[in-house]
Design a protein around this motif. Structure first.
Motif, PDB file in Angstrom:
ATOM      1  N   ARG A   1       0.272  -8.445 -11.220  1.00  0.00           N
ATOM      2  CA  ARG A   1       1.419  -8.149 -10.360  1.00  0.00           C
ATOM      3  C   ARG A   1       1.769  -6.662 -10.404  1.00  0.00           C
ATOM      4  N   ALA A   2       1.738  -6.089 -11.591  1.00  0.00           N
ATOM      5  CA  ALA A   2       2.107  -4.684 -11.718  1.00  0.00           C
ATOM      6  C   ALA A   2       1.133  -3.778 -10.982  1.00  0.00           C
ATOM      7  N   VAL A   3      -0.150  -4.113 -11.019  1.00  0.00           N
ATOM      8  CA  VAL A   3      -1.171  -3.263 -10.405  1.00  0.00           C
ATOM      9  C   VAL A   3      -1.256  -3.486  -8.903  1.00  0.00           C
ATOM     10  N   SER A   4      -1.129  -4.728  -8.458  1.00  0.00           N
ATOM     11  CA  SER A   4      -1.357  -5.042  -7.038  1.00  0.00           C
ATOM     12  C   SER A   4      -0.105  -4.931  -6.180  1.00  0.00           C
TER      13      SER A   4
ATOM     14  N   ARG B   1       5.727 -15.583   7.919  1.00  0.00           N
ATOM     15  CA  ARG B   1       5.841 -14.463   6.997  1.00  0.00           C
ATOM     16  C   ARG B   1       4.459 -13.867   6.773  1.00  0.00           C
ATOM     17  N   ALA B   2       4.404 -12.762   6.036  1.00  0.00           N
ATOM     18  CA  ALA B   2       3.141 -12.152   5.634  1.00  0.00           C
ATOM     19  C   ALA B   2       3.249 -11.726   4.183  1.00  0.00           C
ATOM     20  N   ASP B   3       2.311 -12.182   3.361  1.00  0.00           N
ATOM     21  CA  ASP B   3       2.211 -11.789   1.962  1.00  0.00           C
ATOM     22  C   ASP B   3       1.083 -10.772   1.835  1.00  0.00           C
ATOM     23  N   SER B   4       1.251  -9.779   0.974  1.00  0.00           N
ATOM     24  CA  SER B   4       0.249  -8.721   0.885  1.00  0.00           C
ATOM     25  C   SER B   4       0.117  -8.208  -0.538  1.00  0.00           C
TER      26      SER B   4
ATOM     27  N   ALA C   1      -1.242 -13.925  -0.941  1.00  0.00           N
ATOM     28  CA  ALA C   1      -2.266 -12.893  -1.117  1.00  0.00           C
ATOM     29  C   ALA C   1      -2.553 -12.669  -2.596  1.00  0.00           C
ATOM     30  N   LEU C   2      -1.517 -12.665  -3.417  1.00  0.00           N
ATOM     31  CA  LEU C   2      -1.706 -12.518  -4.858  1.00  0.00           C
ATOM     32  C   LEU C   2      -2.461 -13.710  -5.426  1.00  0.00           C
TER      33      LEU C   2
END
Length: 442
Positions: A42-45, A59-62, A403-404
């Motif tokens: 999570r921290a990096v992406s 919605r859109a997740d990225s 996305a994650l």
């Protein structure tokens, strides 16, 4: 130290997963627990979530991911709504820059603006009907082509008479025009855009969510995921790859340059660059003199021009790289069915998912063909979304960032050791390509 980032304990050598070659296969890494893996990921992406229509769950997740902290990612993405005469068009896109980040940054910021301007010209007001799919397809295509043409065109306008006038100018004169970084820097920024390039994969959805257009330049992937009555998911790959692995692209370039045996060499355009279509990359679209006289004089210069000279000698009849995108249209299902066959209200239509990803994600699927890869993405995203639903309808609350979830799945899923290795290899240079993913709930 970030609170999301575990302390770097003693490095541990364990077996590196398949896919690592060369120095990476010998590198140490930090083994992380499953919770630490997720926190680090999570921290990096830097996952983000944009809600377009809460009532229908649109919605859109990225995410955008590069684990090597010594390297700046050249991927970018866009998730926006374009206000066109008071109505909202949804614009999403992923961009994979190369050689530098100036052009990809410029594209991610300005291309949505250009598309909005083209739509505003075609639609005269909020009540004007939306043109047919083919008209919008042409509008999107022309917006991208026009945007790309302006990159080199803005530089040529600095020299009245264009390329033909360069022969009458000294190098000092050219440098004086383009290297204005001590002043406004406007000319310098314009010229710098010509040095680099980017792929472009963009999706446009109309305000009523009845139509989807996908425009592609390069080798990113778009996959449309649709639910089926039996609870499974079907998928459709919406993109052709514009690189040397696509024989039709190779033949297209060869057909445009008859008699030039080296227009494609070793699977690359002019033997130098992998994407056959993209934004920027002026040395492959303009005559060789554009690069030799303008870009070679751009500060700080090119220390070793021999690789450039090698492909420029093959540049006889440009352009060799195209800015003409493939644009595909698909109808989308209505979000609500007015009535079933017996006159009773029908249940809501289950959403479709659009996955846009740069080739850093596809490189994690080297043992899959494209259809198998798309099916894996569909299962991953679909199961994540519906895994938190109660019953066959819409979920009662948002699932985690899709996305994650797909990124974690591609990097190794529940195998915390494998994901740890990809996250924490002790290297100062990138051991994997940049990965950017946008998952849009339609």
């Amino acid at each position: 130290m970030s609170t999301h980032e575990p302390a770097r304990t003693a490095y541990t050598q364990v077996e590196v997963p398949s896919g690592f070659e060369g120095p990476a296969a010998e590198c140490a890494f930090v083994p992380l627990s499953d919770g630490e893996v997720q926190a680090r990921l999570r921290a990096v992406s830097r996952p983000e979530n944009a809600v377009f229509d809460r009532a229908h769950g649109r919605r859109a997740d990225s995410v955008t991911f590069q684990p090597c902290t010594q390297y700046s990612s050249q991927d970018r993405y866009v998730v926006q709504q374009l206000d066109v005469h008071g109505r909202k068009w949804t614009f999403t896109g992923v961009f994979d820059g190369h050689l530098g980040d100036a052009t990809v940054e410029h594209t991610a910021y300005h291309l949505p603006i250009i598309v909005k301007q083209f739509l505003q010209k075609a639609l005269t007001g909020p009540s004007s009907p939306i043109p047919g799919p083919e008209v919008i397809r042409d509008i999107l295509s022309q917006a991208i082509i026009s945007f790309d043409d302006a990159i080199a065109g803005d530089v040529l306008e600095l020299f009245p008479g264009g390329i033909a006038s360069l022969a009458q100018r000294s190098n000092e004169d050219i440098r004086r025009v383009i290297n204005d970084y001590d002043g406004s820097g406007v000319n310098y920024k314009k010229a710098k855009l010509c040095m680099y390039g980017t792929t472009a994969l963009v999706a446009l959805v109309d305000p009523d969510y009845q139509n989807l257009w996908v425009a592609n330049l390069g080798d990113c992937e778009a996959v449309l995921v649709s639910p089926t009555p039996n609870g499974r998911f079907k998928c459709e790959v919406l993109t052709d790859l514009h690189n040397g692995d696509n024989e039709s692209e190779v033949q297209r370039v060869r057909g445009e340059h008859p008699g030039e045996q080296e227009c494609v060499l070793n699977g690359r355009v002019l033997g130098a660059i992998a994407p056959f279509r993209c934004i920027g990359d002026a040395p492959f679209k303009q005559p060789a003199e554009f690069t030799r006289r303008i870009l070679y004089n751009l500060y700080p210069g090119i220390p070793d021009s021999s690789p450039w000279d090698e492909f420029l000698r093959r540049n006889r009849t440009p352009p060799y790289i195209s800015s003409h995108p493939d644009v595909l249209h698909r109808h989308l299902p209505s979000p609500l069915n007015s009535a079933s066959a017996n006159g009773q209200p029908a249940p809501p239509t289950q959403p479709h998912f659009l996955i846009l990803a740069t080739d850093g994600l596809t490189e994690q699927y080297e043992d899959f063909d494209r259809e198998e890869m798309a099916e894996d993405w569909a299962r991953c995203v679909g199961s994540a979304y519906y895994g938190q639903a109660k019953g066959p309808g819409r979920p009662t609350h948002d699932p985690d960032n899709l996305a994650l979830h797909l990124l974690r799945h591609a990097l190794g899923g529940d195998d915390a050791v494998k994901v740890s290795q990809l996250l924490t290899l002790d290297m100062d240079t990138p051991w994997m390509d940049d990965v950017t993913i946008v998952v849009q709930v339609l």
